[in-house]
Design an enzyme around this catalytic site. Sequence first.
Site, short mmCIF file in Angstrom:
data_model
loop_
_atom_site.label_atom_id
_atom_site.label_comp_id
_atom_site.label_asym_id
_atom_site.label_seq_id
_atom_site.Cartn_x
_atom_site.Cartn_y
_atom_site.Cartn_z
N ASP A 25 -6.38 -17.06 5.09
CA ASP A 25 -7.55 -17.91 4.94
C ASP A 25 -8.78 -17.26 5.59
O ASP A 25 -9.87 -17.21 5.01
CB ASP A 25 -7.31 -19.29 5.56
CG ASP A 25 -6.09 -19.97 4.96
OD1 ASP A 25 -6.03 -20.08 3.73
OD2 ASP A 25 -5.20 -20.37 5.72
N TYR A 188 6.50 -11.14 3.80
CA TYR A 188 7.12 -12.14 4.67
C TYR A 188 8.46 -11.56 5.12
O TYR A 188 8.48 -10.53 5.76
CB TYR A 188 7.22 -13.47 3.93
CG TYR A 188 5.86 -14.01 3.47
CD1 TYR A 188 4.87 -14.33 4.39
CD2 TYR A 188 5.57 -14.15 2.12
CE1 TYR A 188 3.62 -14.79 3.98
CE2 TYR A 188 4.32 -14.62 1.70
CZ TYR A 188 3.35 -14.93 2.63
OH TYR A 188 2.12 -15.38 2.22
N GLN A 233 -10.57 -4.93 7.85
CA GLN A 233 -10.44 -5.14 6.41
C GLN A 233 -10.75 -3.85 5.64
O GLN A 233 -10.10 -3.57 4.63
CB GLN A 233 -11.35 -6.28 5.97
CG GLN A 233 -10.82 -7.64 6.39
CD GLN A 233 -11.55 -8.79 5.74
OE1 GLN A 233 -12.76 -8.75 5.59
NE2 GLN A 233 -10.83 -9.82 5.35
N ARG A 249 1.27 -9.58 0.11
CA ARG A 249 1.64 -10.99 0.13
C ARG A 249 0.36 -11.83 0.09
O ARG A 249 -0.74 -11.35 0.36
CB ARG A 249 2.44 -11.31 1.39
CG ARG A 249 1.58 -11.34 2.64
CD ARG A 249 2.38 -11.57 3.91
NE ARG A 249 1.49 -11.91 5.02
CZ ARG A 249 1.77 -11.68 6.29
NH1 ARG A 249 2.91 -11.11 6.63
NH2 ARG A 249 0.92 -12.04 7.24
N GLY A 250 0.53 -13.12 -0.21
CA GLY A 250 -0.60 -14.03 -0.16
C GLY A 250 -1.62 -13.73 -1.25
O GLY A 250 -1.29 -13.19 -2.31
N GLU A 251 -2.88 -14.07 -0.97
CA GLU A 251 -3.94 -13.95 -1.98
C GLU A 251 -4.86 -12.76 -1.74
O GLU A 251 -5.10 -11.96 -2.65
CB GLU A 251 -4.77 -15.23 -2.01
CG GLU A 251 -4.00 -16.44 -2.50
CD GLU A 251 -4.89 -17.66 -2.70
OE1 GLU A 251 -6.13 -17.48 -2.72
OE2 GLU A 251 -4.36 -18.75 -2.85
N ASP A 252 -5.40 -12.65 -0.53
CA ASP A 252 -6.38 -11.61 -0.27
C ASP A 252 -5.80 -10.23 -0.55
O ASP A 252 -6.42 -9.40 -1.22
CB ASP A 252 -6.87 -11.70 1.17
CG ASP A 252 -7.91 -10.63 1.50
OD1 ASP A 252 -8.97 -10.61 0.83
OD2 ASP A 252 -7.66 -9.82 2.40
N SER A 253 -4.58 -9.97 -0.05
CA SER A 253 -4.01 -8.64 -0.22
C SER A 253 -3.60 -8.38 -1.66
O SER A 253 -3.59 -7.23 -2.12
CB SER A 253 -2.82 -8.42 0.72
OG SER A 253 -1.78 -9.33 0.44
#
Length: 348
Positions: A25, A188, A233, A249-253
């Site tokens: 986030d 994860y 970043q 994983r996730g969104e940003d990466s």
Amino acid sequence: MPNPLPAQPPLRWDIFCRVIDNHGDAGVCWRLCFDLASRGQHVRLWIDDPSPLTWMAPQSAPGVAVHRWDCDFHLSDAVPGDVWIEAFGCELPDAFVAARQATPVWLNLEYLSAEPYVERMHRLPSPVMRGPGAGLTKWFFYPGFTERTGGLLREPDLMARRQGFDATRWLTSHGLPTDGRRITLFCYEPASLPKVMAQADAHWLVTPGRPARAVERIAQKAGQVHPLPWLTQYDFDHLLWASDFNAVRGEDSLVRALWAGQPFVWHIYPQDDDAHHAKLDAFLDWMDAPESMRAFHRHWNGIDTRDAGWPGWATVDGWRDCVLAARARLLAQPDLTEQLQRFVLEKR
């Protein structure tokens, strides 16, 4: 291509973020703040846990002011800005909403998905019926992968920097190997990790936190493991550019892996009701992913637990054309920040 944005005085943007876990986030919100400020906007980031920014963005950014968002929220002498963004459905403090002096453009920046509902919900209004914001309107704004969504974060100079990147120089400056194959591990705790590490002949560039702990639990580590510190970043982007395969994983990466243009596997955030299965399938459909890429994603995400492992470098290298074709489709679309600015001008 769309017309350039009309010249106008900079707007004041208030972006609110709650760090749920894993720093994603904060990562998305900081990239958005940085990108808006680089385009001449004035931005305040209200965040409940600013500590990840000490390593994500240690140099801060001109035009971005960071404020801690405590439970006992006090606006002090500040005045709410022209644009309000509640990231990922976080609720704005009543004290902030009540202090407004003009009607803002109020946006709910939603989670990223390739599922069909995103195109249906993008840009829809949500009237505020109660509280100090009663009578105002929120607008749903969905990032996405198609022209009927809000697009993805992409700095204007990103691809030029990518093209001019010297991987050998960057790796050497960080004490990382320049020989052989390199895999970035940002995941994860996939159950298949021990088998994949044993089978893939590679240097494993292991990010801190959950990936490092997952690797530590593997009794016999195959290949060469290189623990990494927390990266800015910019350097996280460089890491993805310098690797032959990226486990993200996730969104940003995920978005940064697409811009990197290297083969990757996405470890999607798991949900108790398995809703992430459909989300993953929708993304792979949009990618037009070959069956080998789909099978490894299902295995890596624990959806298909049949005995499977590393698909081999020849197969993985074959995925690059799929990734580059997807990136080309995205580059033909306006980026998220540009679309946000256009939407705000339309609603003011």
